[in-house]
Design a protein around this motif. Sequence first.
Motif, PDB file in Angstrom:
ATOM      1  N   THR A   1      -9.370  -8.440  14.415  1.00  0.00           N
ATOM      2  CA  THR A   1      -9.754  -7.047  14.214  1.00  0.00           C
ATOM      3  C   THR A   1     -10.049  -6.851  12.733  1.00  0.00           C
ATOM      4  N   LEU A   2     -11.131  -6.140  12.423  1.00  0.00           N
ATOM      5  CA  LEU A   2     -11.428  -5.874  11.021  1.00  0.00           C
ATOM      6  C   LEU A   2     -10.417  -4.879  10.449  1.00  0.00           C
ATOM      7  N   ALA A   3      -9.992  -3.935  11.248  1.00  0.00           N
ATOM      8  CA  ALA A   3      -8.775  -3.135  11.011  1.00  0.00           C
ATOM      9  C   ALA A   3      -8.822  -2.126   9.870  1.00  0.00           C
ATOM     10  N   TYR A   4      -9.709  -2.292   8.889  1.00  0.00           N
ATOM     11  CA  TYR A   4      -9.684  -1.396   7.731  1.00  0.00           C
ATOM     12  C   TYR A   4      -9.752   0.068   8.145  1.00  0.00           C
ATOM     13  N   ILE A   5     -10.616   0.356   9.127  1.00  0.00           N
ATOM     14  CA  ILE A   5     -10.819   1.742   9.534  1.00  0.00           C
ATOM     15  C   ILE A   5      -9.530   2.357  10.088  1.00  0.00           C
ATOM     16  N   LEU A   6      -8.629   1.514  10.570  1.00  0.00           N
ATOM     17  CA  LEU A   6      -7.385   1.987  11.171  1.00  0.00           C
ATOM     18  C   LEU A   6      -6.413   2.525  10.134  1.00  0.00           C
ATOM     19  N   ILE A   7      -6.604   2.156   8.855  1.00  0.00           N
ATOM     20  CA  ILE A   7      -5.775   2.740   7.801  1.00  0.00           C
ATOM     21  C   ILE A   7      -6.600   3.662   6.900  1.00  0.00           C
ATOM     22  N   GLY A   8      -7.794   4.024   7.376  1.00  0.00           N
ATOM     23  CA  GLY A   8      -8.584   5.021   6.682  1.00  0.00           C
ATOM     24  C   GLY A   8      -9.316   4.538   5.455  1.00  0.00           C
ATOM     25  N   THR A   9      -9.741   3.273   5.476  1.00  0.00           N
ATOM     26  CA  THR A   9     -10.500   2.768   4.341  1.00  0.00           C
ATOM     27  C   THR A   9     -11.667   1.920   4.835  1.00  0.00           C
ATOM     28  N   SER A  10     -12.596   1.675   3.938  1.00  0.00           N
ATOM     29  CA  SER A  10     -13.737   0.805   4.257  1.00  0.00           C
ATOM     30  C   SER A  10     -13.384  -0.642   3.925  1.00  0.00           C
ATOM     31  N   PRO A  11     -14.130  -1.611   4.453  1.00  0.00           N
ATOM     32  CA  PRO A  11     -13.784  -3.027   4.256  1.00  0.00           C
ATOM     33  C   PRO A  11     -14.010  -3.505   2.827  1.00  0.00           C
ATOM     34  N   ASP A  12     -13.357  -4.641   2.513  1.00  0.00           N
ATOM     35  CA  ASP A  12     -13.561  -5.300   1.236  1.00  0.00           C
ATOM     36  C   ASP A  12     -13.603  -6.809   1.465  1.00  0.00           C
TER      37      ASP A  12
ATOM     38  N   GLU B   1      -6.404   9.940  -9.072  1.00  0.00           N
ATOM     39  CA  GLU B   1      -7.215   9.115  -9.962  1.00  0.00           C
ATOM     40  C   GLU B   1      -6.509   7.805 -10.292  1.00  0.00           C
ATOM     41  N   GLU B   2      -5.205   7.847 -10.472  1.00  0.00           N
ATOM     42  CA  GLU B   2      -4.442   6.627 -10.735  1.00  0.00           C
ATOM     43  C   GLU B   2      -4.500   5.690  -9.522  1.00  0.00           C
ATOM     44  N   LYS B   3      -4.397   6.280  -8.349  1.00  0.00           N
ATOM     45  CA  LYS B   3      -4.457   5.482  -7.120  1.00  0.00           C
ATOM     46  C   LYS B   3      -5.829   4.825  -6.970  1.00  0.00           C
ATOM     47  N   ARG B   4      -6.878   5.592  -7.213  1.00  0.00           N
ATOM     48  CA  ARG B   4      -8.237   5.032  -7.130  1.00  0.00           C
ATOM     49  C   ARG B   4      -8.404   3.862  -8.090  1.00  0.00           C
ATOM     50  N   SER B   5      -7.963   4.042  -9.335  1.00  0.00           N
ATOM     51  CA  SER B   5      -8.104   2.993 -10.338  1.00  0.00           C
ATOM     52  C   SER B   5      -7.273   1.760  -9.989  1.00  0.00           C
ATOM     53  N   THR B   6      -6.057   1.982  -9.496  1.00  0.00           N
ATOM     54  CA  THR B   6      -5.174   0.866  -9.143  1.00  0.00           C
ATOM     55  C   THR B   6      -5.778   0.006  -8.051  1.00  0.00           C
ATOM     56  N   PHE B   7      -6.287   0.650  -7.014  1.00  0.00           N
ATOM     57  CA  PHE B   7      -6.844  -0.124  -5.908  1.00  0.00           C
ATOM     58  C   PHE B   7      -8.164  -0.784  -6.285  1.00  0.00           C
ATOM     59  N   GLU B   8      -8.957  -0.126  -7.112  1.00  0.00           N
ATOM     60  CA  GLU B   8     -10.205  -0.747  -7.545  1.00  0.00           C
ATOM     61  C   GLU B   8      -9.912  -2.028  -8.328  1.00  0.00           C
ATOM     62  N   GLN B   9      -8.919  -1.979  -9.210  1.00  0.00           N
ATOM     63  CA  GLN B   9      -8.565  -3.172  -9.987  1.00  0.00           C
ATOM     64  C   GLN B   9      -7.993  -4.265  -9.085  1.00  0.00           C
ATOM     65  N   THR B  10      -7.236  -3.888  -8.074  1.00  0.00           N
ATOM     66  CA  THR B  10      -6.679  -4.878  -7.144  1.00  0.00           C
ATOM     67  C   THR B  10      -7.792  -5.572  -6.374  1.00  0.00           C
TER      68      THR B  10
ATOM     69  N   PHE C   1       0.826  -1.201   0.000  1.00  0.00           N
ATOM     70  CA  PHE C   1       0.000   0.000   0.000  1.00  0.00           C
ATOM     71  C   PHE C   1       0.873   1.269   0.000  1.00  0.00           C
ATOM     72  N   ALA C   2       1.943   1.224   0.786  1.00  0.00           N
ATOM     73  CA  ALA C   2       2.787   2.407   0.948  1.00  0.00           C
ATOM     74  C   ALA C   2       3.422   2.845  -0.367  1.00  0.00           C
ATOM     75  N   GLN C   3       3.648   1.903  -1.258  1.00  0.00           N
ATOM     76  CA  GLN C   3       4.264   2.228  -2.549  1.00  0.00           C
ATOM     77  C   GLN C   3       3.335   3.064  -3.435  1.00  0.00           C
ATOM     78  N   SER C   4       2.057   3.064  -3.101  1.00  0.00           N
ATOM     79  CA  SER C   4       1.085   3.734  -3.968  1.00  0.00           C
ATOM     80  C   SER C   4       0.616   5.084  -3.432  1.00  0.00           C
ATOM     81  N   VAL C   5       0.996   5.440  -2.219  1.00  0.00           N
ATOM     82  CA  VAL C   5       0.387   6.625  -1.603  1.00  0.00           C
ATOM     83  C   VAL C   5       0.753   7.917  -2.323  1.00  0.00           C
ATOM     84  N   THR C   6       1.866   7.927  -3.071  1.00  0.00           N
ATOM     85  CA  THR C   6       2.272   9.142  -3.778  1.00  0.00           C
ATOM     86  C   THR C   6       1.720   9.205  -5.203  1.00  0.00           C
ATOM     87  N   MET C   7       0.958   8.209  -5.609  1.00  0.00           N
ATOM     88  CA  MET C   7       0.364   8.234  -6.945  1.00  0.00           C
ATOM     89  C   MET C   7      -0.632   9.385  -7.063  1.00  0.00           C
ATOM     90  N   PRO C   8      -0.851   9.893  -8.270  1.00  0.00           N
ATOM     91  CA  PRO C   8      -1.958  10.844  -8.471  1.00  0.00           C
ATOM     92  C   PRO C   8      -3.276  10.205  -8.031  1.00  0.00           C
TER      93      PRO C   8
END
Length: 265
Positions: free
Chosen positions: A136-147, A78-87, A69-76
């Motif tokens: 722990t479901l934990a997602y909220i701890l990194i600022g995201t919703s579950p998947d 929209e690119e970050k959104r698309s990358t994680f959605e595809q993952t 995840f840390a490798q992607s935090v500096t992405m633009p």
Amino acid sequence: MSEAVLLTIDGPIATVTFNRPEAYNSLNGAMIEDLNRILPKVEHDPTIKVMILNSNGPAFMAGGDIKMFAQSVTMPQEEKRSTFEQTVYKIHPIVTAMRRMPKPIVAQVHGAVAGFGMSLLMACDLAVASEESYYTLAYILIGTSPDGGSTYGLPRIVGMKKAMEIALLGDRFDAATAERLGFVNRVVPAAELAQATMKLAQRLAAGPGLAYAGTKRLLQQSLNSTLETQLQAEAESFARCAAGDDFREGVTAFVEKRPPHFTGK
């Protein structure tokens, strides 16, 4: 070929093992690829009657790979959104294969069960846990919703108010609480975990496979069905089972007062 997830087959029992112990089995691309390759093999192999899901190392699964995840935090953005959605799309076949699989899946859990590890735990049919495991479901701890189907399984297991608490607060809870809430079926000492899981798997492997498949299918669909739809599905499944060899053997064994010897047909 990656060895991030291992498959071993011993007679009618397949064991799928997470194998990134140095990373607490946190989910990465190699694990996603391996699970998408292995699960269809287990599902469609007629000699396999039951699957165990376990892990090597100190944890069952500590969620997603934060280093990835840390490798992607500096992405633009929209690119970050698309990358994680595809993952995330790539993990959908894993969850649906587990939910769809006609064979019982038994989770053997120890150590941390976090994030996507919780999603996989909820997708299993039964679970045996070490008394030192924690959750722990934990997602909220990194600022995201579950998947991974977490929001599908969670309210169905614990109810909406408790699901909100687990998902919104991200607090850790122990094995005794996991058993009380219905995430796991049995809690055993760490030294007995593998033996207890195998004993349960062997019992299932000796059972009526067609009836297991029908029962899993009926329970999975029940929460989204009307009573009339469910009654019809039950009638069709019962009749399908009654036409098979296991029904004849089960009835005969009951009349003869002996244990049945099912073949899964």
